[in-house]
Design a protein around this motif. Structure first.
Motif, mmCIF file in Angstrom:
data_model
loop_
_atom_site.group_PDB
_atom_site.id
_atom_site.type_symbol
_atom_site.label_atom_id
_atom_site.label_comp_id
_atom_site.label_asym_id
_atom_site.label_seq_id
_atom_site.Cartn_x
_atom_site.Cartn_y
_atom_site.Cartn_z
ATOM 1 N N GLN A 52 -41.589 -24.574 6.304
ATOM 2 C CA GLN A 52 -40.784 -25.766 6.027
ATOM 3 C C GLN A 52 -40.154 -25.685 4.645
ATOM 4 O O GLN A 52 -39.006 -26.075 4.459
ATOM 5 N N ARG A 53 -40.908 -25.160 3.681
ATOM 6 C CA ARG A 53 -40.357 -24.961 2.333
ATOM 7 C C ARG A 53 -39.183 -23.989 2.365
ATOM 8 O O ARG A 53 -38.164 -24.204 1.712
ATOM 9 N N ALA A 54 -39.341 -22.916 3.122
ATOM 10 C CA ALA A 54 -38.269 -21.920 3.239
ATOM 11 C C ALA A 54 -37.026 -22.554 3.855
ATOM 12 O O ALA A 54 -35.899 -22.309 3.391
ATOM 13 N N GLN A 55 -37.212 -23.388 4.866
ATOM 14 C CA GLN A 55 -36.081 -24.051 5.522
ATOM 15 C C GLN A 55 -35.363 -24.978 4.534
ATOM 16 O O GLN A 55 -34.131 -24.997 4.477
ATOM 17 N N LYS A 56 -36.115 -25.731 3.754
ATOM 18 C CA LYS A 56 -35.511 -26.636 2.760
ATOM 19 C C LYS A 56 -34.765 -25.848 1.683
ATOM 20 O O LYS A 56 -33.697 -26.265 1.226
ATOM 21 N N LYS A 63 -25.945 -26.004 1.179
ATOM 22 C CA LYS A 63 -25.413 -27.361 1.265
ATOM 23 C C LYS A 63 -23.956 -27.432 0.796
ATOM 24 O O LYS A 63 -23.113 -28.029 1.463
ATOM 25 N N LYS A 64 -23.664 -26.819 -0.344
ATOM 26 C CA LYS A 64 -22.309 -26.876 -0.898
ATOM 27 C C LYS A 64 -21.298 -26.242 0.057
ATOM 28 O O LYS A 64 -20.238 -26.815 0.322
ATOM 29 N N ARG A 65 -21.636 -25.082 0.582
ATOM 30 C CA ARG A 65 -20.716 -24.416 1.519
ATOM 31 C C ARG A 65 -20.535 -25.224 2.797
ATOM 32 O O ARG A 65 -19.449 -25.268 3.369
ATOM 33 N N ASN A 125 -33.356 -15.337 8.195
ATOM 34 C CA ASN A 125 -34.177 -14.203 8.627
ATOM 35 C C ASN A 125 -34.996 -13.641 7.472
ATOM 36 O O ASN A 125 -36.162 -13.281 7.642
ATOM 37 N N GLU A 126 -34.397 -13.554 6.278
ATOM 38 C CA GLU A 126 -35.131 -13.059 5.108
ATOM 39 C C GLU A 126 -36.315 -13.960 4.781
ATOM 40 O O GLU A 126 -37.438 -13.484 4.587
ATOM 41 N N GLU A 127 -36.040 -15.258 4.697
ATOM 42 C CA GLU A 127 -37.082 -16.212 4.326
ATOM 43 C C GLU A 127 -38.192 -16.268 5.379
ATOM 44 O O GLU A 127 -39.371 -16.280 5.040
ATOM 45 N N LEU A 128 -37.800 -16.314 6.645
ATOM 46 C CA LEU A 128 -38.807 -16.417 7.699
ATOM 47 C C LEU A 128 -39.592 -15.118 7.856
ATOM 48 O O LEU A 128 -40.757 -15.147 8.239
ATOM 49 N N ALA A 129 -38.977 -13.993 7.526
ATOM 50 C CA ALA A 129 -39.700 -12.718 7.566
ATOM 51 C C ALA A 129 -40.845 -12.739 6.549
ATOM 52 O O ALA A 129 -41.930 -12.211 6.821
ATOM 53 N N GLN A 130 -40.598 -13.367 5.400
ATOM 54 C CA GLN A 130 -41.663 -13.484 4.401
ATOM 55 C C GLN A 130 -42.809 -14.358 4.917
ATOM 56 O O GLN A 130 -43.981 -14.051 4.706
ATOM 57 N N VAL A 131 -42.453 -15.449 5.605
ATOM 58 C CA VAL A 131 -43.477 -16.328 6.164
ATOM 59 C C VAL A 131 -44.281 -15.579 7.233
ATOM 60 O O VAL A 131 -45.511 -15.668 7.271
ATOM 61 N N VAL A 132 -43.588 -14.828 8.079
ATOM 62 C CA VAL A 132 -44.269 -14.055 9.125
ATOM 63 C C VAL A 132 -45.189 -13.014 8.490
ATOM 64 O O VAL A 132 -46.314 -12.800 8.955
ATOM 65 N N GLN A 133 -44.726 -12.391 7.416
ATOM 66 C CA GLN A 133 -45.554 -11.396 6.727
ATOM 67 C C GLN A 133 -46.821 -12.053 6.158
ATOM 68 O O GLN A 133 -47.922 -11.503 6.296
ATOM 69 N N GLN A 134 -46.664 -13.240 5.564
ATOM 70 C CA GLN A 134 -47.836 -13.972 5.055
ATOM 71 C C GLN A 134 -48.780 -14.319 6.212
ATOM 72 O O GLN A 134 -49.992 -14.166 6.102
ATOM 73 N N ALA A 135 -48.200 -14.801 7.307
ATOM 74 C CA ALA A 135 -49.007 -15.184 8.471
ATOM 75 C C ALA A 135 -49.752 -13.978 9.020
ATOM 76 O O ALA A 135 -50.937 -14.083 9.366
#
Length: 180
Positions: A52-56, A63-65, A125-135
Motif C-alpha cells: 500500500q505504501r508503494a502504491q501511494k 499525480k502531476k503528470r 512493476n519496480e515497486e511491487l517487485a521489491q514487495v514480492v522480494q520482501q515477501a
C-alpha cells in the motif's frame, strides 16, 4: 490350435504371477506426506502495508503528470465542442485549421497518455517487485522456522487450512518473521 491356446494361457499365467510378485507399494504410490503451505501473492500485493505504501508513493510521483493529462483532455474536449458547434459558420480555411489543431492536440494527448501508462506500469512493476522480494524472504523464514517442506504461490486452488498468507502479511508489516 491347442498349442496356441496353451501358450496364451501360460503367458497370461506368467503375467499374473509377475504382477503378484511386485511389492504392494509398487502398484500404488505411497500417500504424500509433509508440511505444505500456500501464499496468495495477489492478496499480499493488495493488503500488505508495504504494498500500500508503494502504491501511494507511485500515485504521488505520477499525480502531476496525471493532472496535466486531465487538463489536456479538457482542452481537447473544448476544442472538439467548439469545432462541432461552429463548423457550419466557419470558413473552409478556418475549419481546416481548427481540425488540424484538433488532430495535432489529439495525437499529442494520445502520445502523452501512452507514455504515462508505460512509465506508470514500469514504476509499479519496480515497486511491487521489491514487495514480492520482501515477501519471498519472509516466506522462506516462515518455511524454515515452521519446517515446511514446500510453500506454493498462486495455485488454482488451495485449502484455507494451508493458507499462510495472513502470517506473511503480518510479518511484512512487522518487518520481521513471525514467532511460531
Amino acid at each position: 490350435m491347442m498349442k496356441l491356446k496353451l501358450r496364451l494361457n501360460s503367458f497370461a499365467l506368467a503375467a499374473t504371477l509377475s504382477c503378484a510378485a511386485l511389492p504392494a507399494g509398487a502398484q500404488t504410490p505411497p500417500p504424500l506426506s509433509g508440511k505444505f503451505g500456500f501464499v496468495n501473492t495477489e492478496r499480499i500485493l493488495r493488503e500488505a502495508i508495504p504494498a500500500q505504501r508503494a502504491q501511494k508513493k507511485i500515485e504521488a510521483e505520477f499525480k502531476k503528470r496525471d493532472e496535466e493529462l486531465a487538463k489536456l483532455a479538457g482542452e481537447l474536449k473544448k476544442l472538439q465542442e467548439e469545432l462541432e458547434k461552429n463548423a457550419v459558420t466557419m470558413s473552409e480555411t478556418q475549419r481546416r485549421n481548427k481540425e488540424r489543431d484538433f488532430g495535432e492536440l489529439n495525437r499529442d494527448f494520445q502520445r502523452k497518455q501512452r507514455e504515462f501508462r508505460e512509465d506508470l506500469n514500469a514504476r509499479r512493476n519496480e515497486e511491487l517487485a521489491q514487495v514480492v522480494q520482501q515477501a519471498n524472504g519472509v516466506i522462506r523464514q516462515i518455511a524454515e522456522q515452521e519446517k515446511y517442506d514446500i510453500i506454493f504461490q498462486d495455485a488454482v486452488f488451495a485449502s484455507p487450512r494451508i493458507d499462510i498468507t495472513e502470517k506473511v502479511i503480518k510479518a511484512l508489516e512487522a518487518g520481521k518473521p513471525p514467532a511460531k
